[in-house]
Design an enzyme around this catalytic site. Structure first.
Site, PDB file in Angstrom:
ATOM      1  N   HIS A  65     -30.212  45.932 -12.611  1.00 21.76           N
ATOM      2  CA  HIS A  65     -31.438  46.506 -12.381  1.00 21.76           C
ATOM      3  C   HIS A  65     -31.558  47.965 -13.023  1.00 21.76           C
ATOM      4  CE1 HIS A  65     -29.591  48.904  -9.171  1.00 21.76           C
ATOM      5  NE2 HIS A  65     -30.721  49.549  -9.081  1.00 21.76           N
ATOM      6  N   LYS A  94     -24.738  51.840  -3.153  1.00 23.97           N
ATOM      7  CA  LYS A  94     -24.224  53.284  -3.147  1.00 23.97           C
ATOM      8  C   LYS A  94     -25.006  53.985  -4.163  1.00 23.97           C
ATOM      9  CE  LYS A  94     -19.785  53.360  -2.887  1.00 23.97           C
ATOM     10  NZ  LYS A  94     -18.111  53.333  -2.960  1.00 23.97           N
ATOM     11  N   LYS A 106     -17.701  45.907  -9.956  1.00 25.71           N
ATOM     12  CA  LYS A 106     -16.207  46.408  -9.536  1.00 25.71           C
ATOM     13  C   LYS A 106     -15.094  45.358 -10.391  1.00 25.71           C
ATOM     14  CE  LYS A 106     -14.652  49.121  -6.054  1.00 25.71           C
ATOM     15  NZ  LYS A 106     -15.308  50.119  -5.771  1.00 25.71           N
ATOM     16  N   SER A 362     -18.716  60.660 -11.194  1.00 18.00           N
ATOM     17  CA  SER A 362     -18.499  59.650 -12.350  1.00 18.00           C
ATOM     18  C   SER A 362     -19.534  59.912 -13.372  1.00 18.00           C
ATOM     19  CB  SER A 362     -18.190  58.287 -11.985  1.00 18.00           C
ATOM     20  OG  SER A 362     -16.931  58.073 -11.522  1.00 18.00           O
TER      21      SER A 362
HETATM   22  N1  GLU Z   1     -14.129  53.541  -6.901  1.00 20.29           N
HETATM   23  C1  GLU Z   1     -15.012  54.604  -6.477  1.00 20.29           C
HETATM   24  C2  GLU Z   1     -15.811  53.673  -5.500  1.00 20.29           C
HETATM   25  O1  GLU Z   1     -15.651  52.898  -4.771  1.00 20.29           O
HETATM   26  C3  GLU Z   1     -15.508  55.277  -7.609  1.00 20.29           C
HETATM   27  C4  GLU Z   1     -16.542  54.138  -8.552  1.00 20.29           C
HETATM   28  C5  GLU Z   1     -17.114  55.080  -9.771  1.00 20.29           C
HETATM   29  O2  GLU Z   1     -16.746  56.275  -9.965  1.00 20.29           O
HETATM   30  O3  GLU Z   1     -17.579  54.217 -10.661  1.00 20.29           O
HETATM   31  O4  GLU Z   1     -17.104  54.442  -5.175  1.00 20.29           O
END
Ligand code: GLU
Length: 471
Positions: A65, A94, A106, A362
């Site tokens: 999205h 998140k 992921k 990030s």
């Molecule tokens: N692995 C981290 C998380 O679960 C960071 C993910 C990221 O920075 O893209 O949020």
């Protein structure tokens, strides 16, 4: 009756629980919940002893999205498709909660990194990246991996190097992955970001009078007792910021056991002790707990599970004494544990908001890569000159001179690290308030996780509607 759920089913269950508090069409909710693209791959890698091993790996893009998709890559022998799907979904929610304009993704490679040499790990990581490139599953505008359990800066450096070499001339190549070393386009402050975000989030919760009153706790972080499970990047930095914020970290747990000291532990010394002796046990001044999960049941105000999923379940949840469970890891509570703890009157501060500090920074790193300029470079000196000018005027008007230390503090312009920390602090404070406002506005919402999901669902649904993807 309690039932066993897979990790992805647990996420779906939390989603459904929250969806009831939203007004969205059933079909739209189904679309939000589904994982859009799942890439399951197998590839051969020649090991140091000449053997060929078939590596099992995944990348899941839960939602587009917003582009790119975003989320870490984990190396663990517990990796499977269900887990990666669950973690990718959590990334979507998140990012929405902390207003980071990404979809969720992921990745996972089913290996225990401890069983491989550095050269073997490099080959696995580079080959995985090449597989992602081949299928158009990576790129600064497509899908941007990051560190997760079992990976860090080193792996991210291999990824960006492989990507850049396969995409010559791509000017934004550095933005294909985040969590890189500074020398490879990383941003200052990424390493500690998740732990610092956990601290900022809990500090904000502890500043809320009503919430603290309900929990029977005093306001503020100062003097609170904290137990942390995991001395990896997230656990270590959570411990550091809680200690520096005036809390007492009374226990830290790892695979081999836990150590306990009512006067508080220093995570830095413990880390060094573990490095030197191979174990956190027998740390000077602390008591050993042979069973690592015993630490979860210790008397404390704040429990921070900062390792893997499902560590608090229906068996041990009734014995957890903490008033606040700070989910620094992804999915540390099973749905049963969540209900048991909420019924006991504890506050479960949910993962997909509380550990969003990593992805938030990030986002700052990705912006830095796309803008090709370090934060602070344009304005630091300008700000210092301005501050100097204001100070001189004030000194002249008041006839008083400030001390050398005061002068240095007033004059200083922001460096990259200051801006990153400040952006993270703002993000976590606003996210906490947004969730609490939703919860306060509707007291039938049973817990903070559901309030967080309601917030995420509304934001993702709104952007689907804005996209007008349903002709
Ligand atoms: N692995 C981290 C998380 O679960 C960071 C993910 C990221 O920075 O893209 O949020």
């Amino acid at each position: 009756m309690s039932q066993t759920y897979s990790f992805f089913q647990s996420v779906e269950r939390s989603f459904d629980k929250a969806a009831r508090f939203t007004k969205w069409d059933k079909g739209l909710l189904e679309q939000i919940k589904a994982c859009n693209s799942i890439y399951s791959m197998r590839f051969p890698v020649k090991m140091d002893d000449g053997r060929i091993e078939v590596i099992e790996a995944y990348r899941v893009q839960h939602s587009q999205h917003k582009s790119p998709c975003k989320g870490g890559i984990r190396f663990s022998d517990a990796v499977n498709q269900d887990e990666v799907m669950a973690l990718a979904s959590l990334m979507t929610y998140k990012c929405a909660i902390v207003n980071v304009p990404f979809g969720g993704g992921k990745g996972g490679i089913k290996i225990n990194p401890k069983n491989y040499s550095t050269y073997e790990l490099e080959k696995i990581t580079r080959r995985y990246t090449a597989e992602l490139v081949k299928k158009n599953f990576i790129g600064p505008g497509i899908d941007v991996p990051a560190p997760d359990y079992g990976t860090g800066e080193r792996e991210m450096a291999w990824i960006v190097d492989t990507y850049a070499s396969l995409k010559p001339g791509e000017i934004d190549a550095a933005g294909c992955v985040t969590g890189k070393p500074i020398s490879q386009g990383g941003v200052n402050g990424r390493k500690e970001a998740t732990g610092l975000g956990v601290f900022f989030g809990i500090r904000e919760v502890c500043r809320m009078e009503d919430t603290m009153k309900k929990l029977g706790l005093s306001m503020g972080i100062e003097g609170k007792t904290v137990v942390i499970q995991g001395l990896g990047n997230v656990g270590y930095h959570s411990a550091k910021f809680f200690r520096e914020g005036g809390a007492k970290v009374v226990a830290i747990a790892e695979y081999e056991g836990a150590v306990y000291n009512t006067n508080g532990l220093n995570e830095e010394d413990l880390f060094k002790h573990r490095k030197a002796t191979g174990s956190i046990l027998n740390f000077p001044g602390a008591t050993n707990l042979a069973n690592t999960s015993d630490a979860l049941e210790l008397d404390c105000d704040i429990l921070v599970p900062a390792a893997l999923e499902n560590v608090i379940n229906k068996d041990n949840a009734p014995r957890v004494k903490a008033k606040i469970i700070a989910e620094a890891a992804n999915g540390p509570l099973t749905p049963d544990a969540d209900e048991i703890l909420t019924a006991k009157g504890a506050l479960v501060v949910p993962d997909m908001y509380l550990n969003a500090g990593g992805v938030t920074v990030s986002y700052f790193e990705w912006l830095k890569n796309l803008s090709h300029v370090r934060y602070g470079r344009m304005e630091k000196r300008f700000r210092e000159n301005k501050n100097m000018h204001i100070l001189m005027q004030l000194e002249e008007l008041t006839g008083r001179q400030v001390s050398a230390e005061e002068r240095a503090a007033i004059m200083r312009g922001a460096d990259e690290i200051d801006l990153v920390h400040s952006g993270l602090e703002e993000t976590m404070i606003s996210a906490t308030r947004e969730i609490m406002d939703i919860w306060n506005a509707n007291p039938t919402i049973p817990d903070m996780r559901t309030a967080a999901y309601v917030n995420a669902i509304n934001k993702v649904a709104n952007s689907y509607m804005e996209l007008g993807i349903f002709p």
